[in-house]
Design an enzyme around this catalytic site. Structure first.
Site, mmCIF file in Angstrom:
data_model
loop_
_atom_site.group_PDB
_atom_site.id
_atom_site.type_symbol
_atom_site.label_atom_id
_atom_site.label_comp_id
_atom_site.label_asym_id
_atom_site.label_seq_id
_atom_site.Cartn_x
_atom_site.Cartn_y
_atom_site.Cartn_z
ATOM 1 N N CYS A 1 0.835 -1.200 0.000
ATOM 2 C CA CYS A 1 0.000 0.000 0.000
ATOM 3 C C CYS A 1 0.870 1.250 0.000
ATOM 4 O O CYS A 1 2.101 1.178 0.048
ATOM 5 C CB CYS A 1 -0.929 0.024 1.217
ATOM 6 S SG CYS A 1 -0.020 0.045 2.783
ATOM 7 N N CYS B 1 47.355 -10.183 -11.657
ATOM 8 C CA CYS B 1 47.850 -10.019 -10.291
ATOM 9 C C CYS B 1 46.709 -9.566 -9.386
ATOM 10 O O CYS B 1 45.580 -9.351 -9.829
ATOM 11 C CB CYS B 1 48.991 -9.007 -10.245
ATOM 12 S SG CYS B 1 48.489 -7.335 -10.701
ATOM 13 N N CYS C 1 44.961 -6.426 -10.333
ATOM 14 C CA CYS C 1 43.965 -6.601 -11.400
ATOM 15 C C CYS C 1 42.622 -7.037 -10.810
ATOM 16 O O CYS C 1 41.574 -6.492 -11.163
ATOM 17 C CB CYS C 1 44.441 -7.628 -12.417
ATOM 18 S SG CYS C 1 45.933 -7.184 -13.304
ATOM 19 N N ASP D 1 24.672 -36.178 15.087
ATOM 20 C CA ASP D 1 23.399 -36.876 15.232
ATOM 21 C C ASP D 1 23.726 -38.369 15.345
ATOM 22 O O ASP D 1 24.816 -38.797 14.958
ATOM 23 C CB ASP D 1 22.523 -36.601 14.013
ATOM 24 C CG ASP D 1 21.283 -37.476 13.982
ATOM 25 O OD1 ASP D 1 20.563 -37.511 14.982
ATOM 26 O OD2 ASP D 1 21.094 -38.145 12.945
ATOM 27 N N ASP E 1 17.554 -32.890 11.442
ATOM 28 C CA ASP E 1 18.867 -32.314 11.718
ATOM 29 C C ASP E 1 19.048 -30.942 11.084
ATOM 30 O O ASP E 1 20.034 -30.255 11.376
ATOM 31 C CB ASP E 1 19.975 -33.245 11.196
ATOM 32 C CG ASP E 1 19.985 -34.578 11.908
ATOM 33 O OD1 ASP E 1 19.741 -34.599 13.127
ATOM 34 O OD2 ASP E 1 20.222 -35.601 11.241
#
Length: 810
Positions: free
Chosen positions: A29, A96, A99, A508, A699
């Site tokens: 809105c 390098c 760069c 686990d 898990d």
């Protein structure tokens, strides 16, 4: 209308203003529009913000300290997150760290770019850009304009390391042929005085200098042209790089020597010496260094190349005809003959064989495959023939996903790289400044133009941002590649660094430390298995499959049960041969013999599930079922403890079962009865520096909460998506491999960075001549060039040692 009601016109943007456009989510809105605009205009540096509800966009004019990332974070905090995506560019011409830094700065300056990471080893840039920001083509054009050929990765010509190596080899050979006469003419006389006298008697000095001028000019406009073509424009644009250092250094030596050759009167008599050999030898040695670097870089990416090469290009259909693998579709059937690589991901329709899956899991032992078993493209079939029904093709195959994961991890920037970025931002300009100061100091000291030139050029050439740029990415490239060979996939590159820093590893239990598949371990009582299997044939109890599997394994004939009835909370009963057979917990039976109850108590203490078998009222035997511990689990935990890590188990099982498993594994830190939504809290309660290993949906919260989540590749997709690292084999020893690779890679990176920084810190002052007043040496430009080239080769060779990291499984 009052003057106060008239909105003032927006202020014109300042000279350093930038534009950004965000596509927002959550706006519904006009109030949302106003709130988003207020949030943006409240940010320091924002000059103007216009939010459009119909297009769901926000156009922002800003300057420093504002940045797209901070603006997006403010919007997200207000409830209007900006949509973003990741694109990859292929970039050629980077040589390098300066760069890569320049490419990143150019990309980050484009509209809507959140982050950009340029990778020198992979020759690519990964860009995170907000939707509505710069297009992929615009990003490529900006990088190309900066002097580096860039294109969307899909459209870029694939980087050919072999072609690059051949081109560098040719350039190096040509530079060597042209340089050798110059080097012998100039340096041979210094090493052998008799040669000097002979040469001067045969060829006049001026003629010799003219010949050197011609040969060295050919070197600079031929093999050495690349340094000037890239270095000088970068210097003029205020962003000098390694090429700029070489171009200025060799250009200065050539220009000074040319003046001495053609206008000697301009130069003081005591400084009339030529340094043509320095210019050409520098070009030759740096090209030689880049050739060795390219060869080593090709070896660094060998692991990912081997993975890509494992996918066959041709498949043999069931009828014997051959078709391209790219033309296969799910449902087709292919024939895999003995010794061939499996062409696709699929399911064995017929046949049986042992398949070598070491390319996926690192496990050297082949896995038996028969009808109904899944096989993976790229694995090697054994001695039997298989007919495989195609299930996944193209990018959906496991091998393609592995390659994508590894490439994504290799293209990321680790937190340790931040230091390199800060240094390389100023490295080349500082080196050029030191070169100027060194030359000026020698002139002020009255040592002449020649000595000043030697000092300045030596400083320019000795500096090595190449080694800095390669120090981190090449180690990541080799380390993640070696990890993939061991069945360890780093889905997120930063996990490589975080895993090396963890202090606790939580596991686990089910499916991680145990097989996750219950099996029958004990049968007390005669002729129980057939009856139990008959009853369990109609049961959905988790232990029913174990009983049925045991009966099948023993070849037991299972009778037909009638009138199956489940008794919730107790067990089940059925009629077999006219007699009622009940199976379930102890409380299902009114009578349990004392010796049976005693055995049940002992087995329960071992963490085993119990199924009593009897008639309607009395038990006459029991079957014990347990989830067996994986054979390597105890060894893995001991290995982790030997690495100085604390090990814990977090499980939803009851304390008795968890305690029994922990006793077998030698674990003393056990957290039992933890519900799935509590596993994340349990991980956080362990403190900082926690890695968690799991395989199931339950898990996922723990994997996400941990510093590093390691997901078993044999587990669920949800767990794998939540993990930072995927262990393809499902073997706990994979955790040992992951930690070992992580630590070795980070140690390698630290060694590389120490060398890169230490090399420059130690040798730049020597090249400048700082030690000469104290009787110390000064490097000549030629020795400086050799040392610079060897610095990059050292970093690459050191990174290649990661290929020798041994897996925990041998």
């Amino acid at each position: 209308m009052s003057d106060a009601a008239i909105a003032p016109p927006p202020a014109p943007p300042s000279a350093d203003s930038r534009q950004a456009r965000f596509r927002l989510e959550g706006m519904t809105c006009a109030s949302c529009v106003l709130r988003a605009e207020r949030v943006l205009t409240a940010q320091p540096g924002v000059e103007r913000a216009v939010v459009n509800l119909s297009t769901e966009t926000a156009d922002v004019t800003y300057r420093a300290p504002a940045a797209p990332a901070t603006l997006a974070a403010a919007l997200a905090k207000a409830g209007y997150p900006a949509r973003e995506g990741t694109v990859v560019l292929g970039v050629e011409g980077m040589t390098c760290a300066a760069c890569t830094g320049r490419v990143e700065r150019v990309l980050r300056a484009q509209p809507g770019v959140k982050e950009a990471v340029a990778n020198l080893a992979l020759r690519r840039a990964t860009v995170t850009v907000f939707e509505g920001g710069a297009s992929l083509e615009a990003l490529a054009a900006a990088v190309t304009k900066a002097g580096y050929a860039a294109a969307p990765l899909e459209a870029a010509a694939p980087h050919d390391p072999a072609a690059e190596l051949r081109a560098l080899g040719r350039a190096t050979a040509l530079a060597g042929v042209l340089t050798l006469p110059v080097f012998l003419a100039e340096m041979g006389g210094h090493m052998i005085p008799a040669f000097h006298h002979w040469l001067m008697g045969v060829i006049p000095m001026q003629t010799l200098w003219l010949a050197q001028f011609v040969l060295v000019t050919l070197v600079l406009i031929g093999p050495g042209r690349r340094f000037f073509a890239k270095g000088l424009p970068a210097l003029l644009q205020g962003a000098p790089d390694m090429n700029s250092l070489v171009a200025v250094g060799t250009g200065a030596a050539w220009a000074y020597s040319t003046v001495v050759t053609f206008a000697p009167a301009v130069v003081p008599e005591g400084s009339r010496a030529v340094y043509f050999e320095a210019a050409s030898v520098i070009v030759f040695l740096i090209l030689l260094g880049r050739t060795l670097e390219a060869r080593a870089r090709g070896r660094a990416g060998a692991a990912i190349a081997r993975l890509v090469g494992m996918q066959p290009k041709v498949a043999r259909l069931e009828d014997g005809s051959e078709v391209p693998v790219a033309s296969l579709v799910p449902g087709m059937r292919v024939l895999v003959r003995p010794g061939e690589r499996v062409a696709v991901d699929g399911v064995v329709a017929s046949g049986a064989s042992a398949v070598d899956e070491s390319m996926l899991t690192g496990e050297p032992v082949p896995v038996t495959k028969q009808a109904g078993d899944a096989v993976t493209g790229g694995t090697v079939n054994g001695t039997g023939a298989l007919v495989v029904e195609v299930r996944q093709v193209g990018a959906a195959t496991v091998l393609a996903r592995i390659v994508a994961m590894v490439e994504e991890a290799q293209g990321t920037k680790l937190p340790v790289q931040a230091l390199v970025d800060r240094v390389t931002l100023w490295f080349v300009p500082v080196v050029m400044g030191i070169a100027v100061l060194a030359a000026a100091a020698w002139l002020v000291a009255g040592q002449g133009v020649a000595a000043a030139l030697v000092a300045g050029v030596s400083v320019l050439i000795i500096a090595c941002p190449c080694a800095m740029g390669l120090a981190t990415p090449v180690s990541i490239l080799v380390g993640t590649g070696r990890a993939a060979e061991l069945g360890v996939l780093f889905r997120r590159g930063e996990a490589l660094q975080r895993l090396s820093e963890v202090r606790v590893v939580g596991f686990d239990k089910t499916g991680t430390l145990t097989a996750g598949k219950p099996v029958v371990t004990d049968i007390l009582g005669a002729d129980l298995l057939a009856e139990a299997a008959a009853v369990e044939a109609g049961s959905e109890h988790p232990l029913a499959a174990a009983v049925l599997a045991e009966a099948a394994a023993r070849g037991v004939a299972v009778p037909v049960a009638e009138g199956f009835e489940a008794v919730p909370g107790y067990g089940a009963r059925a009629v077999i041969g006219g007699a009622v057979v009940a199976l379930g917990s102890q409380r299902m039976f009114a009578e349990v013999p004392a010796e049976l109850a005693s055995a049940a108590e002992r087995l329960a203490a071992e963490g085993k599930g119990l199924l009593f078998v009897g008639d309607a009222t009395a038990a006459r035997g029991l079957i014990a079922v347990a989830d067996p511990v994986k054979p390597s689990a105890r060894g893995a935990l001991e290995a982790l403890r030997g690495m100085g890590l604390r090990v814990a188990m977090v499980t939803g099982d009851n304390a008795v079962t968890a305690g029994a498993i922990a006793a077998r594994l030698g674990l003393d830190d056990v957290r039992a009865g933890v519900l799935p939504d509590g596993k994340g809290a349990a991980v956080r309660a362990m403190g900082g520096g926690v890695a968690f290993v799991g395989d199931g949906i339950n898990d996922a919260p723990a994997l996400a909460a941990a510093e590093v989540g390691l997901a078993m590749g044999t587990g669920t997709d949800v767990a794998i998506e939540a993990g930072d690292v995927v262990l393809m084999s499902g073997d706990p020893m994979g955790v040992v491999d992951a930690v070992r690779i992580s630590r070795a890679t980070m140690r390698n990176i630290r060694q590389n960075l120490t060398w890169a920084f230490g090399y420059n810190a130690a040798l730049i002052p020597v090249a400048a001549g700082l030690l000469v007043p104290f009787g110390g040496p000064q490097l000549s430009p030629m020795l400086a060039a050799a040392a610079m080239g060897l610095s990059s080769v050292f970093v690459l060779t050191n990174a290649l040692r990661l290929r020798a990291v041994r897996g925990a499984r041998g």
